[in-house]
Structure formats: C-alpha cells, structure tokens
Design an enzyme around this catalytic site. Structure first.
Site, mmCIF file in Angstrom:
data_model
loop_
_atom_site.group_PDB
_atom_site.id
_atom_site.type_symbol
_atom_site.label_atom_id
_atom_site.label_comp_id
_atom_site.label_asym_id
_atom_site.label_seq_id
_atom_site.Cartn_x
_atom_site.Cartn_y
_atom_site.Cartn_z
ATOM 1 N N GLU A 434 1.070 -1.623 -0.145
ATOM 2 C CA GLU A 434 0.063 0.241 -0.210
ATOM 3 C C GLU A 434 0.913 1.475 0.171
ATOM 4 O OE1 GLU A 434 -2.568 -0.655 3.046
ATOM 5 O OE2 GLU A 434 -4.047 -1.814 2.115
ATOM 6 N N GLU A 509 -4.975 -9.323 0.941
ATOM 7 C CA GLU A 509 -5.175 -8.386 2.761
ATOM 8 C C GLU A 509 -6.935 -8.503 2.143
ATOM 9 O OE1 GLU A 509 -4.025 -4.493 4.855
ATOM 10 O OE2 GLU A 509 -2.152 -4.897 4.243
#
Length: 946
Positions: A434, A509
């Site tokens: 991210e 995720e």
C-alpha cells in the site's frame, strides 16, 4: 542455518572456553543482560553518553557512558532476552494511536531509549578463532559496542545484522557488549515495541569459514529424483593464501547421509571471499509439503588439507512451487488454495518479545483454524517464525519493510532474501504494501520493476509480489509479477485479470472486519463491537464474502485475511482508551473469536458445528436474539429448550441464522450429513461465577530457560461451565522453577498492566564537598547536621599528581528520599574514591577500611538509618594518587539503588477468560501456579519442567 547451539545458561558459568573441539559453535546470548532506560534528548539522563572529549566516533575504543567497558551497571535491572520494554510502560491518551497509546516515541524521550549490557569471558585458548556477534532483530536504531569499541549501527528494527568482533575481544579476560536502542521514531503504523526483542548469538569459527547466510540451496525435480543445487560462500581470514576443498553432505531428517559431493581445490587470498557451486543428485526424495513438512539438511564442510575447518549446516526442503496466471498456486504439482492470514509480531503480556515457543503456539492456533499460509505483514519476520513454518508446513509470503531504489534501501531487500531464501516455506517475496504515494503512477511502476529485477539477482525461484490497495491496473499493479489485491471494495479482480492475463494474483489483504471476542451487541460507549461477521461501515467486506469471492475463482491463488490475531495499536474505528486492534480472527491472547469457526468450517476437513452468541441474556426475556451457526454439514436444526425452531440447508462457504426470542435455558444445534445426524452442540445459560479453572496448553515444559506454557484462566459456574460475561480480578502466584512473563485477557480497551516487574530507581548523591581532616573536628564533620557549605567542591581533579603525599580528607554529600523510597531496599553502590576509606550515613559509621584495590562496593542501608528528605553521606580517606601523569582516577562515588520487588501479578477476566504465560527458569522441577479471585474458589495448576 543450524549449528551446534549452546544455551547461555550452561555457557555462562562465565566462560566461552572449551568450545574449540568443534569447527563452529553458535552460542545463544539471550541470558543475563542488564537493562536501563536512558533518554532521547538529555545526555545527562542518558548516562552522559556522547559527552566525552573523544566520542566513540572520534577514536577507536572510546565508547563513553554505558558504552565504556568499565561503566558500572550494577544498578541496572537484570533480565533475559527477548525483551520489549514498551510492554512495561503505561498508556496515555496523548501517545501514538497507531502504537496502542503506549508512552514511547518522540513525545516521551524518557521512555524511548534503552540500554543493554552483557558481560562474558572468552578463554585464552580461543585466541586464533573468529567471533561474530549476531542480532536477529532490535527495535530500533541500534548502536553496538564491544569493550568500548564501536561496532556499528542498524537503523531498521526488523533487519538482522551482525559484526566480526574478534579484534575487540579480551582473550583470557572479561568482555562486555553494550547496545543503545532508540525507538523515538516509528518505523510502521502499528505497535512495534522497543528493545532487543529477538535472539542474539555469538558464533565462533576458524579463520577459513562460511559466513552467516553463506549458502543458497535449491532443488529441481527430475522424474522421481531431485537435483540439489548448492552455492557456498567461503571467506579467508588467515594471513596467507589458503587452499581448500568443499565437501557437501546431504542428510535426511533422522541424520542419515543421503548423498555427498567433493569439490576441486580452490584458493583464496587473505580477506577474500568467493562463492562456489555444486550439484548433488538425491534419489526418490521425500518432498516438503504442507501436510508432510519433511526437511533435509546439507553440511557444507570446508577442508583444509585433512582438517575440517568449518561445518555450516543448512536446513532445506525439496519441493516445487508453481504460480500460474489462470489456475493459481501449485505445490509439488498439486493445486493448493492459499488460506492465509496477516500478522504482526506481538502478543498479550509480552509485546513484541515473543519467545520461540509462543511463536510456534500461535502458528499452531492458525493451523488449527485451517490456515496453510502466513503473510509477514509488513516487515521481515523473526527467523524463529520461519523455522517454525518450515517444521509445521505453513506457506509464507515474506515481506520487505520499505520500498526504495537507492543502494542503501535496496540492500535491505537483499539482506532479507539472502537471510531467508533457504526456507522451503517461503513461496514469494513482497517488495511493499500500500505505497499510496507511488502505487498508481509511473514512478511506482519504475521502482517496482527495478526492485523486482534486483531481487532476482539473489533468488529467481520465487515470484515478486506487491500488495496494492486502490490503484488496480496502474503503476505498481501493472508491472509486478504477483499482483496482491488489498480489499475487494477497491476494484474488480475479474477486470484486472482480463487486462493483465499474464499476471499471477492473490488476495494479500481481505477482511478488516472489526469484532470483539464474546460481545454480541455493539457498545460504542465501551468501544466494543459485536462478533458477528459483518461488512464494516467504512466499506470492508465480511470475511465470508471475501472467501466466497476468492474460492470461486481459479485464477486467484487464495487470500490472506487481515488479521489472524488482534494486535496492539491501530484500534480502528475507535481511539483511546481502545489500545488494541479489532481485526483478528483470534484476540490478542489467541482466544478464538467466532469467525475462527466459520473459517474452520470451510478451510479444514474437520467436522465443525458452532453456535453464537452465548445464552446469558438475563433481563431481556422475549427479545429476539440473532443466533448464527457455523458448520460444514449439509443441514442444521436449531432447538430452544429442546423445541425445534426449524431445519435449514447449509450453502457452501456460508452460514445459517435464526431470530430466537430469549428464554433462559439452552440453544441446541443438530447437524446432519447425508441425511444422518453427525454433530450436536449446546449453549446454555450459565449460573454466576463460582470458581476459577486453569488450563495449560501443555503440562510438561523443557527446563531450558526458554520453553513456556500458555495458561488459560476461566471463570466457571457450579456446573463447570465458563461464564461468558464474567469480569473478575484474579491474582497469581507461582512457585518452582518458572516465572510469569506476561498476562492478558483480550479486552481491546483494557489499560491494565501486562507485566509486573521489579523497580530499579537510581539516585546520584550530589552536593559533594571536601576538606582536609587537619584543622577541623572530624567527629563533628561526619554528623548529619554539620553544614559543609563553606568547603570547596569535591572531585575537581581526577587524582593527585604522581609522587604526591595524600592527606586524610573528608568528603560530604547528600541525597533525597521519599516515603515510598524508604519502603524499598536502599543500597549504595559505592565506587572507591580514596584509600583507607570509612563511610558514614547520617552520622553513623556503616563501613570502615574499605579496600580501594576492589573499586566497587555494595553498602545496603538499614531502613532505620534513613529518613524522608535529605540524607547525608561522608567518606573519610586519602585521595587517590596517579601512577602516570595521564591517568584519570575515579571521582564518582557511585549511586544509590532503590529496589522495589515486583507487585502482585494480576489480571481481570474479560468475558470469562484471561491468560498467563509462564516460562522455565532453567531448572527442572515442579511448577505450581495458583489463582485467586474475589468471591471465587481458588485454583492451582501443576506443570513439570524437565
């Protein structure tokens, strides 16, 4: 790497001698350290470190403060590693949200620096060998000295590092390691702790040796046999050209030789290192698999003539992995859907300092839920975790801490891969997570491309991954080999796969659901969230929706849930007093939330039947309660007090629910498979708490100072049923060869202490004055009431000049105590500043004729002689005389140590449960843990240490 490991408790009968019968020894250095907090902003409170005329950066061997070899650390707290001092700190509402509101970081300089020191002896007969000091991980910004010599600095809290300290050692004498740890700056956005939270090792070899992480072993299957490729690095620290051969021996799990190969003769110049390749055929190997994690080892023997100068042992597995863009992941040719979780390294009670046995216990909890994969979010893991994953058959996505393309940042990626590439459990490398500033642009694509190519220099057997959040189809996600999807609400995986059909893909995720164990109604005031599997208001999907998506698509290799366990910090969606995350399938103690049973239903082949919630809803008679059932059976029938509420069909990867008006008694679920009754589960309304019950994960532990037992504390009613809403304060006592190292209960808002440790308070006596005895009334001067304000300041010179004749001198100083101080054990750790010394406290003689040949004395004060407020010290003696003009004699009389024993260990139960972790102290014998709670019958548990 595995070599002969010698436990420090055996070794440190203060000697490293007698080890040179083996070419290589690896000594665990976790035991008998000294620790004290320093200060991030005030050198005076940081033991005056870095204030000397010559600093440790100016000249070799000039470590000052605690980095100096002769620093007096007697007032520091003794402890064993691993250690996380943040686990001992209080909470504060102005502390870091992401780090669980613990008082560490730039706003708390008094808690953000820690010092560690360890003393050891190396015998004279070890001279000629090489010694390497190795750290598995220190959080963070660690500076290391040996005998006052600066070794180096490691800024990252997650990277293993080490030093060749041979030339710094005192052979035949005492040695000391000093480590300064500065956790002022956060490295992540989650709890990270602080301290030497992973193992420390001392490796000893001969001068021709294989360096740490000096082998790379990989295999290739050829029909029923395997070709094992071995790259071995050798370094020569002899002072002449040295010729040698390499003998590689492969052994099976039982230690039997399987195959071997000899090399030709090689030659290295002094200080030179080189890598050498070999290949060995292994017939009909037993493959490493998640269901049969079979491990081989290779012994790389360095032969100097007829002498074996080193044996470097590498554990490895023979297996194949294949990632495909359309069918997902294959292990040994068999399709395997990845069923994984993300996890941080921290646990209730101990913080980030998790002993190996606790790491393995946690992996066992995940595997019992059906996990076959583990993502090391978001940093390099402990080597102990990878060793356990190898043994237990868990697939690992191993993640780098920080994306970057400078040489220094890239080197962290290199070090990660070099360290871990021999682990068969690792199936991919992640270069980042991210990275919002770059993940959707050309810079991100360029950086990912470079890092991907760079990683292949060190391992081309595994793909490179990056976890991408909201930028699917652009930037990083357009170039990375293994696309990592973070959260389905960010985009459409089908469209991305259609656009990039060449790309492997996995859900890195999914989830981020917020639940509290044992809570079944949202309570915003208490900051508790119901444990039903629901979408979150911020857009994250329920666990079951994520799994249904990934299970239905072959091109998706599987998914990793955020997270396996709750962890400290990041308590989304709340703020203080929430100090723990809500994301876990298990809570911070490893107690299962209900989602564990949903996953177990569809991630394992075990027959599962689970009901939620509990059935203690007194005062809500007649109100509808949402009852869910998790199961992998065909049908389930639900009963309220033995009256059927209907039979329903279970859809794959789903659950069942009923609206049930509350009535005390029982809820019963009966599950059917192929039309036959297979399982029955009953949840009953319990009585009030009657007694305590202690249950350990094991009742026999190793007497090795490392092994432990995880103890569950239950509040039960008079029928032995766990009371699901009990909140009782429980105190603990332990006897026998073990200690408690942490307590917890899984409550995300609990501000109770996790640890109860002894307190070591140090006071530096000050206001020192001096006067020659001649010309004053000495008897009057030693009295507490005597005012020496007119005397000259003491210790202005560091010793009299050579040849001086010292005169009897009176030194007078003071220190201040509080009422709480006097309740403790007060000791003056006195350092000689004269000869023929007599010492007085508040006018009373407490010691006379103290020798100056032994510089350090310990003078314990009688509490009756102490008083609240100012206390007065007098030293009567002859000033020290220099032998040489450049000598500096001691002018520090030492410090006052105030010791308070650790408070009573205790913890409140949360929804009926608490946890105690007990660890061996190294001796065999019977361990007894006792638990007492108000208005509850006590309980005790016996564990044997062998």
């Amino acid at each position: 790497m595995k070599t002969r490991i010698i436990a420090g408790l055996i070794l440190f009968a203060l000697s490293l001698g007698g080890l040179n019968a083996s070419p290589r020894d690896r000594i665990l250095m976790d035991f008998d350290w000294k620790f004290a907090l320093g200060h991030a902003g005030d050198p005076r409170r940081d033991f005056n470190h870095g204030t000397a005329y010559f600093t440790y950066l100016a000249k070799a061997g000039y470590g000052d403060g605690p980095a100096a070899a002769n620093f007096d650390d007697r007032s520091w707290r003794p402890l064993d590693l691993p250690h996380d001092w943040v686990a001992e700190l209080p909470f504060a509402p102005n502390a870091s949200h992401s780090h669980g509101y613990k008082t560490v970081g730039y706003a708390f300089p008094e808690y953000s620096v820690g010092w560690y020191r360890k003393h050891f002896v190396v015998e004279e007969k070890e001279r000629g060998r090489r010694f390497f000091l190795e750290f598995d991980g220190v959080f963070r910004n660690a500076r290391v000295w040996v005998n006052g010599f600066y070794c180096g600095n490691e800024p990252s809290g997650y990277t293993s590092f080490g030093f060749d300290i041979t030339e710094y050692l005192n052979f035949g004498g005492s040695n000391v390691i000093a480590v300064r740890v500065d956790a002022s700056l956060e490295e992540g956005w989650f709890y990270e702790g602080a301290g030497i939270y992973r193992h420390v090792w001392l490796t000893s070899t001969k001068p021709l040796y294989v360096p740490q992480y000096g082998t790379f072993v990989r295999s290739e299957l050829r029909d029923n046999d395997a070709a094992v490729y071995i790259t071995t690095e050798v370094r020569n620290k002899y002072q002449e050209n040295t010729s040698f051969r390499i003998l590689n021996i492969i052994k099976d799990r039982e230690g039997r030789e399987v195959a071997r190969t000899h090399s030709v003769e090689y030659t290295l110049r002094p200080q030179e290192g080189e890598s050498y390749d070999a290949v060995i055929e292994v017939e009909k190997p037993r493959l490493w698999d998640i269901d049969d994690p079979y491990l081989y080892s290779v012994e790389s023997c360095i032969l100097l003539g007829d002498t074996t100068t080193d044996i470097y042992t590498t554990s490895f597995g023979i297996r194949t992995i294949e990632w495909t863009a359309d069918k997902g992941f294959f292990l040994n040719g068999r399709h395997v859907k990845l069923k994984g979780t993300n996890n941080h390294q921290n646990h209730a009670g101990v913080g980030s300092a998790m002993p190996d046995a606790l790491i393995e216990w946690r992996l066992g909890r995940l595997k019992a839920m059906g996990c076959n994969a583990y993502r090391t979010a978001h940093y390099p893991p402990s080597p102990a975790l990878l060793d356990a994953a190898d043994r237990m058959g868990i697939l690992v996505l191993c993640e780098n801490r920080l994306m970057g393309t400078t040489d220094q940042v890239l080197d962290y990626l290199r070090r990660l891969i070099i360290r871990d590439r021999n682990h068969p459990s690792i199936i991919a490398w992640s270069i980042g997570n991210e990275e919002w500033a770059i993940e959707n642009n050309e810079r991100g694509a360029a950086m990912a491309t470079l890092m991907q190519d760079y990683a292949k220099l060190f391992d081309n057997t595994r793909p490179i991954n990056a976890a991408v959040s909201g930028s699917w189809g652009r930037g990083i996600s357009s170039v990375v080999e293994l696309m990592g999807y973070n959260y389905l609400f960010h985009g459409n995986t089908d469209l991305h796969h259609e656009r990039f059909p060449w790309q492997f893909s996995v859900g890195t995720e999914e989830g981020s659901t917020n639940t509290t164990r044992g809570i079944y109604e949202d309570d915003p005031e208490k900051q508790y969230l119901a444990a039903y599997d629901r979408d979150t208001p911020s857009g994250f999907f329920a666990i079951r929706k994520g799994w249904q998506h990934y299970a239905a698509r072959d091109y998706l290799a599987g998914m990793f849930i955020w997270t396996g366990f709750d962890y400290r910090g990041e308590p989304t969606p709340f703020r203080y007093p929430s100090v723990v995350s809500y994301f876990g399938m298990y809570d911070l103690c490893g107690f299962p939330k209900d989602n564990v049973y949903y996953l177990k239903s569809w991630w394992t082949n075990e027959e599962v039947l689970h009901i939620l919630p509990h059935w203690n809803w007194q005062g809500r008679e007649g109100e509808p309660i949402d009852v869910w059932v998790y199961s992998n059976m065909d049908e389930v029938e639900l009963f309220l007090n033995n009256k059927s509420l209907g039979r329903k069909t279970m859809e794959k990867n789903s659950y069942l629910s009923w609206e049930v008006p509350f009535k005390p008694g029982s809820i019963k679920a009966v599950a059917f498979k192929d039309g036959k009754k297979r399982l029955v589960k009953v949840v009953e309304t319990t009585g009030k708490g009657d007694s305590l019950k202690l249950e350990a994960d094991k009742t026999i532990i190793k007497a090795d100072r490392m092994d432990l037992a995880v103890v569950t504390v239950k509040v039960i009613d008079n029928k032995g049923r766990t009371v699901p809403d009990a909140a009782n304060l429980v105190s603990f006592d332990i006897s026998g060869p073990a200690r408690i190292i942490g307590v917890g209960n899984g409550d995300p808002t609990s501000l109770e202490p996790d640890q109860f440790v002894p307190q070591y308070k140090r006071i530096k006596p000050g206001n020192w004055k001096a006067h020659k005895a001649e010309g004053i009334d000495v008897d009057e001067a030693v009295r507490a009431e005597f005012d020496a304000v007119s005397w000259e300041a003491a210790f202005q010179i560091k010793g009299l000049e050579p040849g001086s004749q010292p005169e009897l001198t009176v030194y007078k100083g003071s220190f201040t105590l509080t009422q709480e101080d006097i309740k403790g054990q007060v000791t003056w750790l006195f350092n000689s500043i004269a000869t023929g010394q007599s010492v007085y406290l508040n006018g009373e003689l407490i010691a006379k004729s103290l020798s100056d040949s032994y510089n350090r004395h310990s003078l314990r004060f009688d509490p009756a002689m102490l008083k609240v407020g100012d206390n007065h010290l007098v030293i009567l003696g002859y000033p020290l005389v220099k032998q040489n003009i450049w000598d500096e004699m001691n002018t520090d009389p030492g410090e006052i140590l105030i010791y308070h024993a650790a408070p009573q260990w205790q913890r409140k139960t949360f929804n009926g449960l608490a946890q105690v972790i007990i660890q061996s102290d190294g001796e065999p014998g019977d361990i007894v843990l006792k638990a007492k709670g108000e208005k509850l019958k006590a309980s005790e548990l016996r564990i044997e240490a062998r």
